[in-house]
Design a protein around this motif. Structure first.
Motif, PDB file in Angstrom:
ATOM      1  N   LEU A  17      65.750 -13.477 -43.625  1.00 47.63           N
ATOM      2  CA  LEU A  17      64.988 -12.584 -42.754  1.00 47.63           C
ATOM      3  C   LEU A  17      64.538 -13.302 -41.486  1.00 47.63           C
ATOM      4  O   LEU A  17      64.579 -12.734 -40.396  1.00 47.63           O
ATOM      5  N   LEU A  18      64.142 -14.567 -41.629  1.00 46.11           N
ATOM      6  CA  LEU A  18      63.723 -15.332 -40.445  1.00 46.11           C
ATOM      7  C   LEU A  18      64.883 -15.477 -39.458  1.00 46.11           C
ATOM      8  O   LEU A  18      64.677 -15.506 -38.247  1.00 46.11           O
ATOM      9  N   ALA A  19      66.117 -15.564 -39.989  1.00 45.43           N
ATOM     10  CA  ALA A  19      67.287 -15.730 -39.119  1.00 45.43           C
ATOM     11  C   ALA A  19      67.508 -14.505 -38.239  1.00 45.43           C
ATOM     12  O   ALA A  19      68.236 -14.565 -37.247  1.00 45.43           O
ATOM     13  N   LYS A  20      66.878 -13.364 -38.592  1.00 40.46           N
ATOM     14  CA  LYS A  20      67.035 -12.142 -37.783  1.00 40.46           C
ATOM     15  C   LYS A  20      66.000 -12.042 -36.674  1.00 40.46           C
ATOM     16  O   LYS A  20      66.042 -11.133 -35.860  1.00 40.46           O
ATOM     17  N   VAL A  21      65.020 -12.964 -36.665  1.00 39.94           N
ATOM     18  CA  VAL A  21      64.005 -12.949 -35.618  1.00 39.94           C
ATOM     19  C   VAL A  21      64.634 -13.477 -34.332  1.00 39.94           C
ATOM     20  O   VAL A  21      65.284 -14.523 -34.360  1.00 39.94           O
ATOM     21  N   PRO A  26      70.504 -19.131 -37.937  1.00 38.55           N
ATOM     22  CA  PRO A  26      70.532 -19.538 -39.348  1.00 38.55           C
ATOM     23  C   PRO A  26      69.969 -20.948 -39.555  1.00 38.55           C
ATOM     24  O   PRO A  26      69.236 -21.195 -40.504  1.00 38.55           O
ATOM     25  N   ARG A  27      70.281 -21.861 -38.632  1.00 38.92           N
ATOM     26  CA  ARG A  27      69.840 -23.238 -38.804  1.00 38.92           C
ATOM     27  C   ARG A  27      68.335 -23.381 -38.551  1.00 38.92           C
ATOM     28  O   ARG A  27      67.610 -23.989 -39.345  1.00 38.92           O
ATOM     29  N   SER A  28      67.878 -22.789 -37.450  1.00 36.83           N
ATOM     30  CA  SER A  28      66.445 -22.915 -37.150  1.00 36.83           C
ATOM     31  C   SER A  28      65.608 -22.079 -38.124  1.00 36.83           C
ATOM     32  O   SER A  28      64.436 -22.379 -38.336  1.00 36.83           O
ATOM     33  N   ALA A  29      66.208 -21.058 -38.737  1.00 32.13           N
ATOM     34  CA  ALA A  29      65.478 -20.270 -39.741  1.00 32.13           C
ATOM     35  C   ALA A  29      65.161 -21.145 -40.959  1.00 32.13           C
ATOM     36  O   ALA A  29      64.081 -21.052 -41.529  1.00 32.13           O
ATOM     37  N   ARG A  30      66.110 -22.008 -41.354  1.00 32.27           N
ATOM     38  CA  ARG A  30      65.844 -22.923 -42.472  1.00 32.27           C
ATOM     39  C   ARG A  30      64.721 -23.870 -42.115  1.00 32.27           C
ATOM     40  O   ARG A  30      63.823 -24.138 -42.921  1.00 32.27           O
TER      41      ARG A  30
ATOM     42  N   GLY B  23      60.683 -23.618 -33.224  1.00 30.23           N
ATOM     43  CA  GLY B  23      61.805 -22.877 -32.631  1.00 30.23           C
ATOM     44  C   GLY B  23      61.314 -21.752 -31.732  1.00 30.23           C
ATOM     45  O   GLY B  23      62.059 -21.255 -30.903  1.00 30.23           O
ATOM     46  N   LEU B  24      60.051 -21.337 -31.917  1.00 28.66           N
ATOM     47  CA  LEU B  24      59.476 -20.298 -31.055  1.00 28.66           C
ATOM     48  C   LEU B  24      58.356 -20.909 -30.216  1.00 28.66           C
ATOM     49  O   LEU B  24      57.609 -21.749 -30.700  1.00 28.66           O
TER      50      LEU B  24
END
Lengths: 202, 202
Positions: A17-21, A26-30, B23-24
């Motif tokens: 879900l974070l990867a959709k922000v 995908p990498r920064s979501a992890r 990242g943000l």
């Protein structure tokens, strides 16, 4: 290999879900998920709460189309604003940008996009009729059309100007010109021509 | 001007908290907040739920120091893993990176950092004693020290090697060399010297 599960389903789902922000991939979501998990009490918990709160309370302002936790929104219900001027923008993000600049103490109207026949967006998909009835209700002296300087934006601006014709309201648009701090060398010819044409006295 | 309120306190708080996510920044947090609000049902709601879920369920694995929704974690409780090899990493993010590479079907041990006397991080601040007792419990043939190739990482690796000396376990470390796909021209001399020294037969 990238689909390999590295943790329980709850963590995987959080990463997905974070990867959709916007701004995260995908990498920064992890990376973000791990940081949030490590700061569970200080950041993850409060953020979960703030998001649930926003889901409950945020609504679209029935007057201007802004998003806020009250309806009418903070701007529409502010008694110190000048009722005689309405600034028309494409999107809430444009409204926020103009508010941050803090130059105009007016009311707003969010169109919700621009006219785009190729994408199937016609006048009825925007809040143009609502703008016309706001003007028809009286008390408005000027409508400032602050749409993007794109083909679609300008088409929309012309359409709105036509709709407001004969209603006794002044319709204006943002000036074209050299951005403050901008270098001439990097500007396109259209902007330079517009800046030269609209030159002002020193 | 940047402190000017543009919306209700709930939205402001959401933006403030989003700006703390790695990242943000302040500007992209606003963009992200607006996107989330627009996708309230599809994204904001599920994300709030996933975060609340993570707050409730995520814990640190009591065996290896990984974070997961179960304790022992998914890796520690996986019966197909090779018990005789422990890969020692600094941080959970390193564990995740190695798992994504999917090259080693071993157990892990997360140190929680590196020795850094200047920052006041000593052996007792890391999980080194726990690693030694895991090895002392028997069944471990090899400890692969997969810490970062920094001064602190290497100091920590030497300290761990000393602690494990005489316990009848093989201690190894990651190879230094040219990254796969890397160009020699862009590599530092230390890496090139190490790659040359550890050259292998064609």
């Amino acid at each position: 290999m990238s689909s390999k599960r590295i943790a329980g389903p709850e963590i995987e789902r959080l990463i997905q879900l974070l990867a959709k922000v916007p701004g995260l991939g995908p990498r920064s979501a992890r990376r973000a998920a791990l940081h949030l998990i490590k700061k569970k009490e200080q950041l993850l918990g409060p953020l979960a709460h703030a998001m649930a709160d926003a889901v409950d309370k945020v609504r679209v302002c029935s007057v201007c189309g802004n998003v806020d936790t009250s309806d009418p929104c903070m701007i529409c219900s502010d008694p110190r604003r000048d009722d005689s001027t309405i600034v028309v923008v494409e999107d809430v993000s444009d409204l926020w940008a103009l508010e941050r600049a803090g130059v105009q103490n007016a009311r707003f109207h969010v169109l919700g996009g621009t006219l785009s026949p190729l994408d199937g967006v016609g006048p009825d998909d925007l809040t143009i009729a609502k703008l016309v009835s706001r003007v028809a209700a009286g008390g408005v002296a000027e409508v400032i059309i602050a749409v993007n300087a794109t083909i679609e934006g300008q088409t929309t601006a012309h359409y709105i100007t036509d709709q407001l014709a004969g209603m006794g309201v002044k319709v204006t648009r943002l000036a074209h010109g050299v951005p403050v701090g901008g270098e001439l060398d990097y500007l396109d010819e259209g902007t330079l021509a517009a800046a030269l044409k609209s030159r002002t006295a020193f």
